[in-house]
Design a protein around this motif. Structure first.
Motif, short mmCIF file in Angstrom:
data_model
loop_
_atom_site.label_atom_id
_atom_site.label_comp_id
_atom_site.label_asym_id
_atom_site.label_seq_id
_atom_site.Cartn_x
_atom_site.Cartn_y
_atom_site.Cartn_z
N VAL A 35 0.85 -1.18 0.00
CA VAL A 35 0.00 0.00 0.00
C VAL A 35 0.89 1.23 0.00
O VAL A 35 1.80 1.34 0.81
CB VAL A 35 -0.95 0.00 1.21
CG1 VAL A 35 -1.67 1.34 1.32
CG2 VAL A 35 -1.96 -1.13 1.10
N ILE A 37 0.94 5.15 0.61
CA ILE A 37 0.17 6.26 1.19
C ILE A 37 0.99 7.53 1.07
O ILE A 37 2.18 7.49 0.77
CB ILE A 37 -0.17 6.00 2.68
CG1 ILE A 37 1.11 5.80 3.50
CG2 ILE A 37 -1.07 4.78 2.82
CD1 ILE A 37 0.88 5.73 4.99
N THR A 197 -3.94 4.33 -1.67
CA THR A 197 -5.23 4.57 -1.00
C THR A 197 -5.04 5.46 0.22
O THR A 197 -3.93 5.65 0.72
CB THR A 197 -5.87 3.23 -0.56
OG1 THR A 197 -7.17 3.49 -0.03
CG2 THR A 197 -5.05 2.52 0.50
N ALA A 203 -5.05 -0.39 4.86
CA ALA A 203 -3.58 -0.46 4.84
C ALA A 203 -3.06 -1.27 6.03
O ALA A 203 -2.21 -2.14 5.89
CB ALA A 203 -3.00 0.95 4.87
N ARG A 204 -3.63 -1.01 7.19
CA ARG A 204 -3.12 -1.66 8.40
C ARG A 204 -3.48 -3.14 8.43
O ARG A 204 -2.69 -3.98 8.84
CB ARG A 204 -3.64 -0.95 9.64
CG ARG A 204 -2.79 -1.24 10.85
CD ARG A 204 -3.13 -0.34 11.98
NE ARG A 204 -4.57 -0.31 12.19
CZ ARG A 204 -5.21 0.73 12.70
NH1 ARG A 204 -4.55 1.82 13.03
NH2 ARG A 204 -6.50 0.70 12.87
N ALA A 207 -2.18 -4.78 4.23
CA ALA A 207 -0.88 -4.60 3.57
C ALA A 207 0.20 -5.48 4.19
O ALA A 207 0.23 -5.69 5.39
CB ALA A 207 -0.45 -3.13 3.65
N ILE A 210 3.85 -1.13 3.84
CA ILE A 210 3.30 0.19 3.52
C ILE A 210 4.46 1.07 3.10
O ILE A 210 5.54 1.04 3.69
CB ILE A 210 2.57 0.80 4.74
CG1 ILE A 210 1.36 -0.07 5.11
CG2 ILE A 210 2.12 2.23 4.43
CD1 ILE A 210 0.59 0.44 6.30
N PRO A 224 3.03 -2.66 8.39
CA PRO A 224 2.02 -1.76 8.97
C PRO A 224 2.32 -1.42 10.42
O PRO A 224 2.22 -0.26 10.83
CB PRO A 224 0.72 -2.55 8.84
CG PRO A 224 0.94 -3.48 7.70
CD PRO A 224 2.39 -3.83 7.72
#
Lengths: 258, 213
Positions: A35, A37, A197, A203-204, A207, A210, A224
């Protein structure tokens, strides 16, 4: 050590004087969900578009299964068959039914016989829970349903990796869950995914790694737990705080407690 | 009286014939130009833009005379009917090009991106994704162009093609009844245009994409 399915080396994109991102090194291994971010305008979406060659890059390389797809003379259309992409605004083909949307890549690109393509497309619609909406046009589907059809459309090509460009950002809040649910299921089935995203919960929970990007660079990457609870950089902590505040109190309490 | 009427009506077949040649010819040419203008390189884009500007900047009747003398000259020698019909088609192609260009732009770049993302080539994307949507959007403005071409087919009268207007004029001269002669001509044109528009409205309705469950 497994070989990465997807790898970028010093990937760089510049628009005129503006550096969108610079020297991005990223590895995505088979079955991993990564993921990305970071604040808006950090080049996350452009990065995805450069990876599947929809936007030309200005430096560096991209490798898919060890082959450099950014090399001169590499067949772009061929490459994109193997990289699925899901867009923020769905971009379903408006003149085709849900089934037609999923089928058209199979019949026109993969030259699959119609009946076989139909069966495969139904299978993919089933996978996203929309077999009963097969004959509906995009205009007859909710945003969440449209996005799930878009996921099925990408999956039908049997891609090596799926790219998700803020797949839930254009959705009404009550529709986000169904799309994230499909993505979670894909992750559990070990689909290789690269997801941009703002859904911190996703995500947490989902993923494997991250990646926090800001101002065109990767600031920090890790599991994460590492990023949410032991971020190495102050900027990562600040960003996660801000976004958690925006996206729900529950998130805030958890990160705040860390 | 019945002779009078049937003489003009015979011209109707010619008017319809001219229109049925000019419209599709203009559509093919206009579509080609619209695609070149939208997806072609810089040079092709400029050529298409210049073509459109020129064709739409001159009165149709003037263009018709120029094209007619080319198409029925020494090099190419077409009958007045064919030369007139094709000339009218060429004039119309510039207008149809603009209609289709607008429709192509209205479909939007996102559809192209999504098509390319599943591995389609540019040509495949245009053929299977962009055009089916653009042509739907183009039907209402195209309906307007169709009635213009139908009415402008009266311009080939100036080239000596015996269509409705020319016959009406002949009758007006020989019978001294201009109101009757031109009145019948007007009525026939009106019925043709009305029917064309209704047919295209129906087509537009039939091809409309459903938006509600």
């Amino acid at each position: 050590m497994t070989n990465p399915i997807l790898e970028t080396r010093k990937l760089t994109k510049i628009y005129g004087q503006n550096i969108i991102f610079k020297n991005i090194d990223l590895k995505v291994n088979e079955g991993e969900t990564i993921v990305i971010i970071g604040p808006s305008g950090t080049g996350k979406s452009t990065l995805l578009r450069c990876i599947n060659l929809l936007t030309p890059h200005d430096g560096g390389q991209v490798f898919l299964d060890g082959a450099e797809i950014t090399a001169k003379g590499h067949d772009e259309d061929q490459v994109r068959q193997h990289i699925g992409m899901v867009f923020q605004n769905f971009l379903l083909f408006n003149h085709l039914t849900a089934l037609g949307n999923v089928m058209i890549g199979l019949t026109k690109v993969k030259k699959m016989p119609k009946e076989q393509a139909r069966a495969k497309a139904m299978e993919e619609l089933n996978r996203v829970g929309l077999a009963d909406r097969a004959d509906h046009y995009p205009g007859q589907l909710s945003g969440g349903q449209q996005q799930r059809v878009a996921i099925a459309r990408a999956l039908a090509m049997d891609p090596r990796v799926m790219l998700f460009d803020e797949p839930t950002s254009a959705l009404d809040p009550e529709l986000i869950g169904e799309v994230l649910g499909v993505m979670e299921k894909l992750a559990r089935d070990h689909m290789t995914m690269l997801v941009v995203t703002h859904e911190m919960g996703f995500a947490r929970e989902v993923a494997d790694r991250i990646v926090f990007m800001e101002k065109g660079s990767i600031v920090e990457e890790g599991s994460p737990d590492d990023l949410f609870y032991h971020p190495k950089h102050e900027r990562t902590r600040e960003f996660l705080w801000k976004i958690s505040e925006l996206y729900g109190k529950k998130e805030k309490e958890k990160t705040g407690a860390a | 009286m019945s002779n009078f009427f049937s003489y003009i009506v015979q011209g109707t077949a010619i008017t319809v014939g001219v229109t049925l040649i000019a419209l599709p010819f203009g559509l093919v040419l206009g579509l080609l130009m619209a695609l070149v203008h939208t997806y072609g390189g810089k040079l092709l884009n400029r050529i298409a833009a210049a073509y459109s500007l020129l064709m739409r900047g001159v009165p149709p009747i003037v263009l018709l005379f120029i094209l007619y003398f080319i198409l029925s000259g020494k090099l190419i020698n077409l009958s007045p009917f064919w030369a007139g019909s094709l000339s009218l088609g060429i004039v119309s192609s510039a207008y149809q090009m603009e209609i289709l260009r607008g429709a192509l732009l209205a479909v939007g770049g996102g559809q192209m991106v999504a098509a390319r993302a599943i591995g389609m080539s540019r040509l495949q994307s245009i053929q299977y994704i962009i055009l089916p949507q653009a042509l739907r959007l183009a039907i209402p403005p195209w309906s307007n162009e169709a009635s213009i071409v139908l009415k402008d087919s009266s311009l080939v009268y100036a080239l000596g093609v015996p269509e409705i207007l020319r016959r009406a004029q002949q009758l007006s001269a020989t019978t001294q009844q201009p109101f009757l002669a031109y009145g019948i001509a007007a009525l026939i044109y009106f019925v043709l245009v009305f029917a064309t528009n209704r047919a295209l409205d129906y087509l537009s309705e039939r091809t409309k994409l459903p938006t509600h469950p």
